[in-house]
Every structure is written in C-alpha cells, then in structure tokens.
Write a protein that holds these residues in place. Structure first.
Motif, PDB file in Angstrom:
ATOM      1  N   LYS A 241       0.834  -1.210   0.000  1.00 54.64           N
ATOM      2  CA  LYS A 241       0.000   0.000   0.000  1.00 54.64           C
ATOM      3  C   LYS A 241       0.867   1.257   0.000  1.00 54.64           C
ATOM      4  N   ASP A 243       0.573   5.671  -0.257  1.00 52.39           N
ATOM      5  CA  ASP A 243      -0.307   6.847  -0.272  1.00 52.39           C
ATOM      6  C   ASP A 243       0.372   8.016  -0.974  1.00 52.39           C
ATOM      7  N   SER A 286      -1.008   8.250   5.843  1.00 53.87           N
ATOM      8  CA  SER A 286      -2.235   8.343   5.043  1.00 53.87           C
ATOM      9  C   SER A 286      -3.252   9.308   5.656  1.00 53.87           C
ATOM     10  N   GLU A 319     -10.675  10.683  -2.452  1.00 56.77           N
ATOM     11  CA  GLU A 319      -9.588   9.706  -2.637  1.00 56.77           C
ATOM     12  C   GLU A 319      -9.846   8.842  -3.864  1.00 56.77           C
ATOM     13  N   SER A 321      -8.303   5.150  -5.606  1.00 54.92           N
ATOM     14  CA  SER A 321      -7.380   4.025  -5.439  1.00 54.92           C
ATOM     15  C   SER A 321      -7.176   3.321  -6.768  1.00 54.92           C
ATOM     16  N   THR A 330      -3.128   4.853  -3.208  1.00 57.11           N
ATOM     17  CA  THR A 330      -4.280   5.679  -2.837  1.00 57.11           C
ATOM     18  C   THR A 330      -3.876   7.137  -3.006  1.00 57.11           C
ATOM     19  N   HIS A 332      -4.786  11.040  -2.511  1.00 53.82           N
ATOM     20  CA  HIS A 332      -5.605  12.026  -1.802  1.00 53.82           C
ATOM     21  C   HIS A 332      -5.585  13.267  -2.697  1.00 53.82           C
TER      22      HIS A 332
END
Ligand code: SF4
Length: 431
Positions: A241, A243, A286, A319, A321, A330, A332
């Motif tokens: 993951k 961000d 995040s 957001e 993804s 992800t 923002h």
C-alpha cells in the motif's frame, strides 16, 4: 497485450498502431511521446516503450534485420523475454521451440497432473521442457498457438469443457477425476471397489505423491474442484500500500471557454515513467491533515516544477485508489484553482526554462499519455465539478422559492422554479 487485456480492447489500438507505423523502420522514426500517446489508456506502458526501443535497435544497430531465432531475439532486443522470443521465433520464423504462458501452464499442468506451485522455478523449467517436447516440428507456430487457444477457450480456469476437449483421452487430470467420480458412484450404489485415495495416488513421475516435487500434496487436494485442482498457485501476497497527495491545478481559459489542467511528466525508468500526471508526491502518513498536505504539495510544485502557488487555497476532493501490478496506490486529491487566463496563447505563467520537470497545460487530458489512475482522478474532478455546479444552481432557486412563496403564493414559486431550471439546463449545455 492480449495476454493482459481482451482482444476486443486491444484490436482498436492495434489497428491504429499498424496504420501509423506499419514497419519496424517507421516505428523507429517515432518519438517516445508519440508512442505513449498512441498507447494511452491501454496500460502496461513499458511494453509500448520496449517495442519502440526494439525497433530503434533493429534499425540503428542491426542493419534493419530482425533477429530470427529465439536465442538471438532474447539476447539482442531489449524487453524480449523467453516467452516473446519463442513466440516470435516459432510463429514468424518456424523455429521448433515451445512457448509457455498462463494458458499453456494450465493445459500442461492438467495434461500431466502437475500439482507443484506453478510459478516455482523448478516447475516452470518442467513446463518449458514439456512445451519443447510436444511442439510439432513441422508447424511449431500453429502448434503453440493451438495450445494457447485451447487454454483460452476449452481448458479455461474455472469451467473447462472436458467433454468436448480434443486432448481428453491423454489428460491425466481428467482421468484422475473421472476415476474419483466413478468410485463415488460405486460407493453410492454399494459396489465393492477400492476407493481412490489421493494420498496414495501416484503422480506423473510415477513416484508416491509424498516423494514427488511435482505432484499435488495430499492436503491441497479439493475433491469438489476436479481438474481445476491444477494448476496450483501460491497464495497471492497482499499488494503493497502506498499513499500519495496529488494536486489538480486548473485554470479557466477565457479564450477557449474551457478549463486547463497542469500536468507534469514522470521522470526515471520505473513504473509509469514518461507519462503525464497531476503533480503528486508519496507520503508516509495516510491521515495527513489538509494543511500539511497543502504545504507538501505546493513545496513539491515549487521544487520539482518551478511553480510557486503556496499562497493559493487547496480543496480536498476525495480519494482515488488504483492497483498497479503489486502496488495499491491511494491518491488524496486536492484541487487548486488559479485565476482565469485571458490570452488565447495561454502562455505559462507557471514553470519556465529552469524548471526541473517537464510541465504543460492541457485542456483535454486524454489527448496526452496518462495512466489509468490519472483518468480515475480526472473522473473524480469531473464529478466534483458537476456536483458543485448543481449545488450552486439549486441554492438560489431555494432562496427565491422561499421569498416568492411568502410574498405571492405557489404560482409564483412554480414560475421561479421553471426559470431556474431553464437557466440550469442552459448552463449545463454550455458546460
Ligand atoms: Fe483441460 Fe479437461 Fe482437456 Fe484435460 S480434458 S486438457 S482438463 S479441458
């Protein structure tokens, strides 16, 4: 690309590509920007780049002659691996070599009841050696394509059509599951027959499954899955993951009446290199606050794009993804609106010759090479903009409604509503 995406999606790209660059020589004259633009929306951009690099190499260093064997194709052309080299050599030049892709792995593992994890190097070696053994020496290209096609259409991952399969009589997975089925039947009707015991089953190598590295381990056998016990895949790792904060910087261009977006070009060699994107920055946290995100983004714009808009306000849009192979990104997304541009040329007041990263203003972002993630971000921007328009059109209507209602009754309110709706429709048409 047909390995990754359906033919229906690829065909249009293929036709446009072949129309523009029908030969290796013509592809070699293209720029990487043109290649990325043509590839835009298809994903796996490194493939387009590799194709172009390969064409340049053939023209610049190999006297315009394509290597003709699997070995030389793999050695001389950048990005050409074992599968691609064997596919080109067998299909285009008739070399007697097998190919192994996902479809062939499925067919082979079922034909030979290979239950070892299919991506393990030793198992892959076995698939390659089997593919070389079974390939027809007279028509290797046709044979390879037939095996791949059989895997794609008959021996499918979840619903194989064994009853109509031309290889049924030599398929070990089929015969194993067939004997399991008839034994269950016999048990049901209380006929005496030894029950097939997977634990004692002998694998393709003739050894007991507990000794054989290629047999399916007894505790992995699912009797309800039948031939679909093969191939056996390792459990997928959860994607990594990551961000990002990203800035959609836009301005209204008075001359054209449209909105323009500020895009930066990704540098380097990695994933998505050379594609255009909204300036973005990876963050470790995040749950970064809006203020902190704004600071990071505007500093990034200043440092990487020579753009100083720290004094402007940013608005969090939401957001987005997107999974890139084994990474889950992800984004923002923040919107930063600049003052409208008056001149038609829309000359950059942002960025100059000293800038670190290539940047440009674009009205239609689909006209440049962008990734699917950037498309998703743009979809969020479009949704937010139309919601904002709807809200700003609806708010005065409610106020007027209330005023007229108290002053003049329901007929006045109706007229106001219709007038507001008309102007909303006009605005939407203009937009
Ligand atoms: Fe695949 Fe069934 Fe054919 Fe075997 S018989 S190759 S499992 S479709």
């Amino acid at each position: 690309m047909c390995q990754q995406t359906q033919v229906a999606t690829v065909i249009d790209y293929y036709n446009r590509w072949m129309k523009r660059w029908p030969t290796v020589q013509s592809l070699a004259t293209a720029t990487i920007e043109e290649v990325n633009e043509m590839w835009s929306g298809l994903g796996y951009y490194s493939r387009g780049r590799r194709l172009w690099e390969g064409a340049k190499k053939v023209v610049d260093e190999l006297d315009g002659q394509m290597p003709k064997t699997a070995d030389s194709l793999q050695k001389l052309l950048p990005g050409v691996g074992r599968y691609t080299s064997c596919a080109i050599a067998s299909i285009s030049f008739g070399e007697r070599v097998g190919v192994v892709d996902g479809n062939v792995i499925r067919v082979m593992s079922r034909l030979r009841a290979i239950g070892a994890e299919s991506q393990q190097p030793a198992t892959m070696d076995r698939f390659w050696s089997l593919a070389d053994q079974v390939v027809d020496p007279d028509r290797p290209g046709d044979c390879n394509q037939a095996l791949m096609e059989l895997g794609a259409t008959v021996c499918s991952p979840k619903t194989p059509s064994c009853s109509t399969c031309p290889l049924q009589s030599v398929c070990k997975a089929y015969s194993m599951t067939k004997s399991t089925r008839s034994s269950s039947c016999q048990k049901f009707f209380s006929l005496s027959s030894p029950s097939p015991d997977v634990k004692k089953r002998r694998g393709a190598t003739g050894k007991d499954s507990s000794e054989c590295g290629l047999c399916i381990p007894a505790d992995q056998w699912d009797s309800s899955a039948g031939v679909c016990n093969f191939p056996r895949k390792a459990k997928k790792k959860a994607p990594l993951k990551e961000d990002y904060v990203t800035a959609v910087v836009s301005r209204h261009c008075v001359a054209t009446g449209g909105n323009e977006y500020f895009l930066a070009k990704r540098r380097g060699e990695g994933l998505l290199a050379g594609l255009w994107e909204f300036p973005c920055l990876q963050v470790a946290d995040s749950s970064l606050s809006q203020k902190a995100s704004h600071k990071l983004l505007t500093e990034h714009l200043r440092d990487a794009c020579a753009v100083d808009i720290r004094s402007l306000k940013s608005t969090l849009l939401g957001e987005v993804s997107h999974t890139f192979s084994h990474r889950l990104h992800t984004y923002h997304v923040y919107s930063i609106q600049l003052a409208a541009m008056k001149s038609e040329s829309c000359t950059d007041e942002l960025g100059d010759s000293t800038q670190q990263q290539s940047v440009q203003w674009v009205e239609d972002i689909n006209s440049v090479a962008i990734s699917t993630a950037v498309r998703k971000i743009m979809a969020l921007v479009t949704t937010s903009t139309s919601k904002k328009k709807t809200a700003s059109s609806a708010t005065p209507a409610k106020r007027k409604h209330a005023t007229k209602d108290t002053a003049g009754g329901s007929s006045n309110a109706k007229r106001t509503k219709t007038a507001t709706l008309d102007s909303f429709v006009k605005k939407e048409k203009k937009a």
